[in-house]
Scaffold this motif. Sequence first.
Motif, PDB file in Angstrom:
ATOM      1  N   THR A   2       0.822  -1.206   0.000  1.00  0.00           N
ATOM      2  CA  THR A   2       0.000   0.000   0.000  1.00  0.00           C
ATOM      3  C   THR A   2       0.858   1.258   0.000  1.00  0.00           C
ATOM      4  OG1 THR A   2      -1.738  -1.078   1.188  1.00  0.00           O
ATOM      5  CG2 THR A   2      -1.659   1.296   1.371  1.00  0.00           C
ATOM      6  N   ILE A   8      -2.715   4.679 -10.253  1.00  0.00           N
ATOM      7  CA  ILE A   8      -3.120   3.401 -10.857  1.00  0.00           C
ATOM      8  C   ILE A   8      -3.724   3.710 -12.221  1.00  0.00           C
ATOM      9  CG2 ILE A   8      -4.689   1.417 -10.637  1.00  0.00           C
ATOM     10  CD1 ILE A   8      -4.092   2.858  -7.447  1.00  0.00           C
ATOM     11  N   LEU A  10      -5.789   3.261 -15.492  1.00  0.00           N
ATOM     12  CA  LEU A  10      -7.049   2.559 -15.742  1.00  0.00           C
ATOM     13  C   LEU A  10      -7.092   2.064 -17.180  1.00  0.00           C
ATOM     14  CD1 LEU A  10      -9.429   5.073 -13.955  1.00  0.00           C
ATOM     15  CD2 LEU A  10      -8.971   2.724 -13.238  1.00  0.00           C
ATOM     16  N   LEU A  41     -12.404  -3.981 -12.713  1.00  0.00           N
ATOM     17  CA  LEU A  41     -11.685  -2.711 -12.917  1.00  0.00           C
ATOM     18  C   LEU A  41     -12.101  -2.073 -14.244  1.00  0.00           C
ATOM     19  CD1 LEU A  41      -9.559  -0.884 -11.593  1.00  0.00           C
ATOM     20  CD2 LEU A  41      -7.812  -2.094 -12.898  1.00  0.00           C
ATOM     21  N   SER A  45     -13.571   1.618 -14.513  1.00  0.00           N
ATOM     22  CA  SER A  45     -12.924   2.551 -15.445  1.00  0.00           C
ATOM     23  C   SER A  45     -13.956   3.178 -16.384  1.00  0.00           C
ATOM     24  CB  SER A  45     -11.861   1.777 -16.237  1.00  0.00           C
ATOM     25  OG  SER A  45     -11.405   2.538 -17.304  1.00  0.00           O
ATOM     26  N   VAL A  89     -13.903   2.745  -2.670  1.00  0.00           N
ATOM     27  CA  VAL A  89     -13.913   1.393  -3.238  1.00  0.00           C
ATOM     28  C   VAL A  89     -13.978   0.362  -2.119  1.00  0.00           C
ATOM     29  CG1 VAL A  89     -12.478  -0.287  -4.476  1.00  0.00           C
ATOM     30  CG2 VAL A  89     -12.645   2.080  -5.310  1.00  0.00           C
ATOM     31  N   LEU A  95      -8.326  -4.110  -7.432  1.00  0.00           N
ATOM     32  CA  LEU A  95      -8.077  -2.779  -6.864  1.00  0.00           C
ATOM     33  C   LEU A  95      -8.310  -2.852  -5.356  1.00  0.00           C
ATOM     34  CD1 LEU A  95      -7.410   0.192  -7.664  1.00  0.00           C
ATOM     35  CD2 LEU A  95      -9.869   0.613  -7.731  1.00  0.00           C
ATOM     36  N   GLU A  96      -7.279  -2.494  -4.626  1.00  0.00           N
ATOM     37  CA  GLU A  96      -7.363  -2.520  -3.168  1.00  0.00           C
ATOM     38  C   GLU A  96      -8.486  -1.595  -2.677  1.00  0.00           C
ATOM     39  OE1 GLU A  96      -4.315  -1.090   0.157  1.00  0.00           O
ATOM     40  OE2 GLU A  96      -3.338  -1.986  -1.598  1.00  0.00           O
ATOM     41  N   TYR A 100     -10.042   6.855  -3.649  1.00  0.00           N
ATOM     42  CA  TYR A 100      -9.229   7.242  -4.808  1.00  0.00           C
ATOM     43  C   TYR A 100      -9.782   8.523  -5.423  1.00  0.00           C
ATOM     44  CZ  TYR A 100      -7.599   2.383  -4.603  1.00  0.00           C
ATOM     45  OH  TYR A 100      -7.055   1.188  -4.204  1.00  0.00           O
ATOM     46  N   SER A 112      -6.582   7.740 -14.916  1.00  0.00           N
ATOM     47  CA  SER A 112      -5.989   6.980 -13.813  1.00  0.00           C
ATOM     48  C   SER A 112      -6.674   7.349 -12.500  1.00  0.00           C
ATOM     49  CB  SER A 112      -4.487   7.276 -13.724  1.00  0.00           C
ATOM     50  OG  SER A 112      -4.271   8.643 -13.448  1.00  0.00           O
ATOM     51  N   ARG A 115      -4.520   6.908  -5.350  1.00  0.00           N
ATOM     52  CA  ARG A 115      -5.002   6.400  -4.053  1.00  0.00           C
ATOM     53  C   ARG A 115      -4.705   7.438  -2.976  1.00  0.00           C
ATOM     54  NH1 ARG A 115      -2.075   1.697  -3.127  1.00  0.00           N
ATOM     55  NH2 ARG A 115      -3.639   0.447  -4.139  1.00  0.00           N
ATOM     56  N   SER A 118      -6.069   4.012   2.120  1.00  0.00           N
ATOM     57  CA  SER A 118      -6.277   2.573   1.966  1.00  0.00           C
ATOM     58  C   SER A 118      -7.284   2.076   2.995  1.00  0.00           C
ATOM     59  CB  SER A 118      -4.964   1.832   2.178  1.00  0.00           C
ATOM     60  OG  SER A 118      -4.075   2.188   1.165  1.00  0.00           O
TER      61      SER A 118
END
Length: 217
Positions: A2, A8, A10, A41, A45, A89, A95-96, A100, A112, A115, A118
């Motif tokens: 993390t 990230i 997409l 994902l 996206s 999320v 995806l954790e 985001y 994208s 994050r 977490s």
Amino acid sequence: MTQENQEIKLPAPRLDGDFSLEKAMQMRRSVREYSPEAITLEELSQLLWACQGISGSVSFQNEGKTVTIDLRTAPSAGALYPLEVFVVVSRVEGLEAGIYHYQPGSKDTSHSLIRIQSGDKGYELSQAALGQDCIKNAAVSFVMGAYVERTSVKYGERAEQYVFIEAGHAGQNICLQAQAFDIGTVTVGAFHEDKIAKLLGTDAKPVYMICCGKKKQ
Ligand SMILES: Cc1cc2nc3c(=O)[nH]c(=O)nc-3n(C[C@H](O)[C@H](O)[C@H](O)COP(=O)(O)O)c2cc1C
């Protein structure tokens, strides 16, 4: 591992589909209960792109220089784009869980997520919105935050009204795109702005939320 502020990339949005717009409008209903299944994902996206993704650009001359502005899937007064999109999320494949911030990218760069926190914050988000179960149980909740000043530079006191209208456009895009994937959505306006902003760690004004999840069979 993390990492906060991690970017990230997409998947590129698809620009075609086999579910008609007419069918999506006919079938869309508020859905407040979801299956425990994750969304993919690719689906997340596509929903983000539908909300505020880049769909074109326009160039014009300003004081002898060429200026290019990227345009988005939802209309925006003066193309000033006051909305920032956050996703809380809980269940997205690959995806954790976390919070985001969506980066629409540009016509030359991919979209994208950054994050910013977490961990599964669905419960905290629901607590900031009268404890609504649809938020607690959603696979993903979208939160639209607005910087009204981006629009008031040009439109003065009309800006706040314009920002709410824009959030409606962007929200409907999510609902219709989700319907095409048989993902349930409910739009949420009942929440404490200050508590949501604190959870997201933003000074944008939260204006609209949309909960999403696979429909219960
Ligand atoms: C601005 C706005 C705010 C809303 N806020 C909530 C909300 O906080 N919680 C909720 O469960 N539904 C909320 N809804 C969804 C409405 O209850 C729903 O759209 C309405 O009952 C019509 O049903 P339908 O969406 O299935 O056509 C909201 C809808 C809008 C447009």
